[in-house]
Design a protein around this motif. Structure first.
Motif, PDB file in Angstrom:
ATOM      1  N   ASN A   1       4.492   9.503   7.717  1.00  0.00           N
ATOM      2  CA  ASN A   1       3.483  10.572   7.765  1.00  0.00           C
ATOM      3  C   ASN A   1       4.007  11.943   7.331  1.00  0.00           C
ATOM      4  O   ASN A   1       3.917  12.916   8.084  1.00  0.00           O
ATOM      5  N   PRO A   2       4.515  12.041   6.099  1.00  0.00           N
ATOM      6  CA  PRO A   2       4.954  13.372   5.668  1.00  0.00           C
ATOM      7  C   PRO A   2       3.779  14.345   5.732  1.00  0.00           C
ATOM      8  O   PRO A   2       2.696  14.044   5.235  1.00  0.00           O
TER       9      PRO A   2
ATOM     10  N   PHE B   1      -5.082   3.945  -3.609  1.00  0.00           N
ATOM     11  CA  PHE B   1      -3.832   3.187  -3.690  1.00  0.00           C
ATOM     12  C   PHE B   1      -3.969   1.964  -4.574  1.00  0.00           C
ATOM     13  O   PHE B   1      -4.881   1.171  -4.409  1.00  0.00           O
ATOM     14  N   ASP B   2      -3.014   1.805  -5.483  1.00  0.00           N
ATOM     15  CA  ASP B   2      -2.981   0.618  -6.334  1.00  0.00           C
ATOM     16  C   ASP B   2      -2.035  -0.430  -5.756  1.00  0.00           C
ATOM     17  O   ASP B   2      -2.413  -1.544  -5.479  1.00  0.00           O
ATOM     18  N   ASP B   3      -0.785  -0.053  -5.587  1.00  0.00           N
ATOM     19  CA  ASP B   3       0.255  -0.963  -5.128  1.00  0.00           C
ATOM     20  C   ASP B   3       0.634  -0.571  -3.711  1.00  0.00           C
ATOM     21  O   ASP B   3       1.485   0.292  -3.491  1.00  0.00           O
ATOM     22  N   VAL B   4      -0.014  -1.194  -2.746  1.00  0.00           N
ATOM     23  CA  VAL B   4       0.144  -0.773  -1.358  1.00  0.00           C
ATOM     24  C   VAL B   4       0.177  -1.996  -0.444  1.00  0.00           C
ATOM     25  O   VAL B   4      -0.381  -3.042  -0.765  1.00  0.00           O
TER      26      VAL B   4
ATOM     27  N   ILE C   1       0.157  12.221  -3.829  1.00  0.00           N
ATOM     28  CA  ILE C   1       1.005  11.145  -3.323  1.00  0.00           C
ATOM     29  C   ILE C   1       2.036  10.729  -4.373  1.00  0.00           C
ATOM     30  O   ILE C   1       3.230  10.596  -4.075  1.00  0.00           O
ATOM     31  N   ARG C   2       1.588  10.533  -5.601  1.00  0.00           N
ATOM     32  CA  ARG C   2       2.525  10.121  -6.662  1.00  0.00           C
ATOM     33  C   ARG C   2       3.620  11.159  -6.883  1.00  0.00           C
ATOM     34  O   ARG C   2       4.785  10.818  -7.042  1.00  0.00           O
TER      35      ARG C   2
ATOM     36  N   ARG D   1      11.252   8.248  -2.439  1.00  0.00           N
ATOM     37  CA  ARG D   1      11.159   7.487  -1.188  1.00  0.00           C
ATOM     38  C   ARG D   1       9.775   6.872  -1.067  1.00  0.00           C
ATOM     39  O   ARG D   1       8.795   7.419  -1.565  1.00  0.00           O
ATOM     40  N   LYS D   2       9.724   5.764  -0.365  1.00  0.00           N
ATOM     41  CA  LYS D   2       8.433   5.188  -0.015  1.00  0.00           C
ATOM     42  C   LYS D   2       7.896   5.948   1.191  1.00  0.00           C
ATOM     43  O   LYS D   2       8.649   6.541   1.952  1.00  0.00           O
TER      44      LYS D   2
END
Length: 160
Positions: free
Chosen positions: A3-4, A73-76, A35-36, A44-45
């Motif tokens: 949770n940044p 989100f695409d790859d989540v 996000i990207r 980092r993830k």
């Protein structure tokens, strides 16, 4: 990274369940970009968690947020933690009282099937009434199926 603040706070402001107006494509695109960039700059993830992502406060409606998250989100990987429904309902009542919505449990837990129509009904204080929990809308299996359809069963993980 869990949770940044640079991600979670702006994201929560544009979730459909936290707004009075409709979420736009610009909201999704802006959040995607944020996000990207964060992931790219920090290498980092991220792990995002907030119950507002899957429910609408006292209302266990998830479809609007699910559409938003799918567009974002695409790859989540999705982790859904299921809480015992009885415990969840009691926690929702306690939270409602703590937020100043003082009413009896009998009034809060709506068994009348009068609210079931839309996401916003239990928030609008219709006719001056306090928010209520639509107990007939609680459908964890339905929510899990919807997430699996949207993201793919291999990307949805359930914790009970």
């Amino acid at each position: 990274m869990f949770n940044p603040p640079e991600i979670i706070y702006p994201l929560l402001k544009v979730l459909p369940s936290t707004r009075s107006s409709a979420t736009t494509k610009g909201d999704i695109d802006g959040s995607k970009h944020l996000i990207r960039n964060f992931i790219s700059e920090n290498n980092r993830k991220i792990f995002l968690s907030d119950e507002a992502m899957s429910t609408d406060g006292y209302c266990p409606y998830y479809s609007e947020n699910l559409s938003f998250l799918r567009g974002l989100f695409d790859d989540v990987q999705i982790i859904i933690s299921i809480r015992n429904q009885y415990d969840w309902c009691i926690a929702m009542y306690k939270q409602s009282v703590q937020q100043g919505n003082v009413q009896s449990a009998k009034m809060f837990f709506d068994y009348s099937q009068k609210i079931v129509a839309t996401t916003r009904n239990c928030y609008n204080n219709v006719n001056g009434e306090l928010p209520r929990l639509d107990v007939y809308a609680i459908d964890w299996p339905g929510m899990i199926r919807a997430y699996k359809r949207s993201f793919g069963p291999e990307r949805v993980h359930i914790l009970v």
